[in-house]
Design an enzyme around this catalytic site. Structure first.
Site, PDB file in Angstrom:
ATOM      1  N   ASN A   9     -12.802  -2.923   2.446  1.00 14.76           N
ATOM      2  CA  ASN A   9     -13.619  -1.606   2.594  1.00 14.76           C
ATOM      3  C   ASN A   9     -14.695  -1.621   1.518  1.00 14.76           C
ATOM      4  O   ASN A   9     -14.176  -1.908   0.294  1.00 14.76           O
ATOM      5  CB  ASN A   9     -12.758  -0.370   2.493  1.00 14.76           C
ATOM      6  CG  ASN A   9     -11.959  -0.315   3.954  1.00 14.76           C
ATOM      7  OD1 ASN A   9     -12.523  -0.500   4.904  1.00 14.76           O
ATOM      8  ND2 ASN A   9     -10.939   0.246   3.865  1.00 14.76           N
TER       9      ASN A   9
ATOM     10  N   HIS B  90     -10.279  -5.162  -3.353  1.00  8.34           N
ATOM     11  CA  HIS B  90      -8.942  -5.471  -2.728  1.00  8.34           C
ATOM     12  C   HIS B  90      -8.956  -5.840  -1.211  1.00  8.34           C
ATOM     13  O   HIS B  90      -9.852  -4.993  -0.718  1.00  8.34           O
ATOM     14  CB  HIS B  90      -8.090  -4.256  -2.915  1.00  8.34           C
ATOM     15  CG  HIS B  90      -8.696  -2.967  -2.364  1.00  8.34           C
ATOM     16  ND1 HIS B  90      -9.519  -1.950  -3.090  1.00  8.34           N
ATOM     17  CD2 HIS B  90      -8.406  -2.090  -1.315  1.00  8.34           C
ATOM     18  CE1 HIS B  90     -10.006  -0.902  -2.523  1.00  8.34           C
ATOM     19  NE2 HIS B  90      -9.234  -0.954  -1.321  1.00  8.34           N
TER      20      HIS B  90
ATOM     21  N   HIS C 225      -7.248  -5.576   2.103  1.00  7.99           N
ATOM     22  CA  HIS C 225      -5.993  -4.957   2.898  1.00  7.99           C
ATOM     23  C   HIS C 225      -5.372  -6.130   3.999  1.00  7.99           C
ATOM     24  O   HIS C 225      -6.314  -6.800   4.539  1.00  7.99           O
ATOM     25  CB  HIS C 225      -6.368  -3.764   3.918  1.00  7.99           C
ATOM     26  CG  HIS C 225      -6.764  -2.573   2.975  1.00  7.99           C
ATOM     27  ND1 HIS C 225      -6.031  -1.624   2.938  1.00  7.99           N
ATOM     28  CD2 HIS C 225      -8.038  -2.370   2.328  1.00  7.99           C
ATOM     29  CE1 HIS C 225      -6.866  -0.674   2.468  1.00  7.99           C
ATOM     30  NE2 HIS C 225      -7.987  -1.095   1.915  1.00  7.99           N
TER      31      HIS C 225
ATOM     32  N   ASP D 234       0.927  -1.255  -0.079  1.00  4.83           N
ATOM     33  CA  ASP D 234       0.160  -0.096  -0.022  1.00  4.83           C
ATOM     34  C   ASP D 234       0.977   1.276   0.191  1.00  4.83           C
ATOM     35  O   ASP D 234       1.884   1.276   0.724  1.00  4.83           O
ATOM     36  CB  ASP D 234      -0.884  -0.080   1.162  1.00  4.83           C
ATOM     37  CG  ASP D 234      -2.025   0.953   1.081  1.00  4.83           C
ATOM     38  OD1 ASP D 234      -3.343   0.442   0.842  1.00  4.83           O
ATOM     39  OD2 ASP D 234      -1.790   2.065   1.123  1.00  4.83           O
ATOM     40  N   ILE D 235       0.554   2.330  -0.671  1.00  2.00           N
ATOM     41  CA  ILE D 235       1.344   3.497  -0.923  1.00  2.00           C
ATOM     42  C   ILE D 235       1.325   4.395   0.201  1.00  2.00           C
ATOM     43  O   ILE D 235       2.162   5.182   0.452  1.00  2.00           O
ATOM     44  CB  ILE D 235       0.920   4.259  -2.300  1.00  2.00           C
ATOM     45  CG1 ILE D 235       2.068   5.022  -2.715  1.00  2.00           C
ATOM     46  CG2 ILE D 235      -0.371   5.068  -1.975  1.00  2.00           C
ATOM     47  CD1 ILE D 235       1.758   5.647  -3.920  1.00  2.00           C
TER      48      ILE D 235
ATOM     49  N   GLY E 167     -15.265   3.960   3.805  1.00  2.00           N
ATOM     50  CA  GLY E 167     -14.047   4.644   3.047  1.00  2.00           C
ATOM     51  C   GLY E 167     -13.444   3.996   2.027  1.00  2.00           C
ATOM     52  O   GLY E 167     -12.220   4.213   1.572  1.00  2.00           O
ATOM     53  N   GLN E 168     -14.176   3.035   1.264  1.00  2.00           N
ATOM     54  CA  GLN E 168     -13.433   2.635  -0.033  1.00  2.00           C
ATOM     55  C   GLN E 168     -13.424   3.859  -1.165  1.00  2.00           C
ATOM     56  O   GLN E 168     -14.319   4.646  -1.051  1.00  2.00           O
ATOM     57  CB  GLN E 168     -14.603   1.627  -0.683  1.00  2.00           C
ATOM     58  CG  GLN E 168     -13.956   0.807  -1.926  1.00  2.00           C
ATOM     59  CD  GLN E 168     -15.103  -0.040  -2.516  1.00  2.00           C
ATOM     60  OE1 GLN E 168     -16.260  -0.330  -2.019  1.00  2.00           O
ATOM     61  NE2 GLN E 168     -14.431  -0.586  -3.612  1.00  2.00           N
TER      62      GLN E 168
HETATM   63  P1  AMP Z   1      -9.860   1.610   0.142  1.00  2.00           P
HETATM   64  O1  AMP Z   1      -9.823   2.966   0.981  1.00  2.00           O
HETATM   65  O2  AMP Z   1     -10.112   0.402   1.120  1.00  2.00           O
HETATM   66  O3  AMP Z   1     -10.424   1.819  -0.967  1.00  2.00           O
HETATM   67  O4  AMP Z   1      -8.281   1.285  -0.119  1.00  2.00           O
HETATM   68  C1  AMP Z   1      -7.596   2.156  -1.122  1.00  2.00           C
HETATM   69  C2  AMP Z   1      -5.867   1.698  -0.694  1.00  2.00           C
HETATM   70  O5  AMP Z   1      -5.285   2.056  -1.889  1.00  2.00           O
HETATM   71  C3  AMP Z   1      -5.429   2.923   0.160  1.00  2.00           C
HETATM   72  O6  AMP Z   1      -4.881   2.159   1.451  1.00  2.00           O
HETATM   73  C4  AMP Z   1      -4.429   3.727  -0.617  1.00  2.00           C
HETATM   74  O7  AMP Z   1      -3.359   3.932   0.349  1.00  2.00           O
HETATM   75  C5  AMP Z   1      -4.141   2.584  -1.463  1.00  2.00           C
HETATM   76  N1  AMP Z   1      -3.521   3.003  -2.858  1.00  2.00           N
HETATM   77  C6  AMP Z   1      -3.925   4.245  -3.572  1.00  2.00           C
HETATM   78  N2  AMP Z   1      -3.267   4.448  -4.548  1.00  2.00           N
HETATM   79  C7  AMP Z   1      -2.253   3.350  -4.501  1.00  2.00           C
HETATM   80  C8  AMP Z   1      -1.095   3.128  -5.612  1.00  2.00           C
HETATM   81  N3  AMP Z   1      -0.722   3.770  -6.434  1.00  2.00           N
HETATM   82  N4  AMP Z   1      -0.220   2.135  -5.030  1.00  2.00           N
HETATM   83  C9  AMP Z   1      -0.610   1.411  -4.045  1.00  2.00           C
HETATM   84  N5  AMP Z   1      -1.668   1.677  -3.062  1.00  2.00           N
HETATM   85  C10 AMP Z   1      -2.401   2.740  -3.541  1.00  2.00           C
END
Ligand code: AMP
Ligand code: ZN
Length: 114
Positions: free
Chosen positions: A87, A100, A102, A30-31, A93-94
């Site tokens: 999520n 995906h 986590h 995760d970024i 908070g999606q």
């Molecule tokens: P959600 O809020 O459950 O939709 O999670 C989306 C997740 O994607 C968040 O934890 C972000 O930090 C992660 N995210 C967004 N862009 C990227 C990216 N380019 N590479 C890796 N993770 C990312």
């Protein structure tokens, strides 16, 4: 799917730090990590959320779950413990509408989450 961030990562068009790959899934860092271990496991195929992924009914959700457990094991948190979260929807908070999981671990995780 056009304009989907995680489809772009699955296609290798958008960079990500991959930790695992299986026939139908990818796991990457995760970024914006919320714990020492914070990996996302995605199906390569686009599904907007968990309900869609579960509804595919072809074992893809099983593969995502198995890869999440394998990622936890390979990153050293299988014994200490970890959490898997999907999520789903705005109040959860999606923000990325490509299903995906986590995988969070490496520190004590509060329950219930905030
Ligand atoms: P959600 O809020 O459950 O939709 O999670 C989306 C997740 O994607 C968040 O934890 C972000 O930090 C992660 N995210 C967004 N862009 C990227 C990216 N380019 N590479 C890796 N993770 C990312
Ligand atoms: Zn997608």
């Amino acid at each position: 799917m056009a304009d989907c961030l995680f489809c772009g990562i699955a296609a290798g068009e958008i960079p990500a730090t991959r930790v695992l790959e299986s026939a139908r899934t990818i796991a990457f860092q995760d970024i914006n990590p919320q714990a020492p271990v914070h990996v996302l496991v995605i199906p390569k195929e686009h599904h907007p959320d968990l309900a869609s992924l579960a509804g595919a009914g072809d074992g893809l959700l099983d593969e995502v779950a198995a890869q999440a457990a394998l990622a936890a094991s390979s990153l050293g948190v299988a014994e200490s413990g970890y959490r898997i979260i999907f999520n789903t929807g705005p109040e959860a908070g999606q923000t990325v509408h490509h299903a995906h999981a986590h995988v969070l671990g490496g520190r004590p995780l509060t329950w219930p989450p905030g």
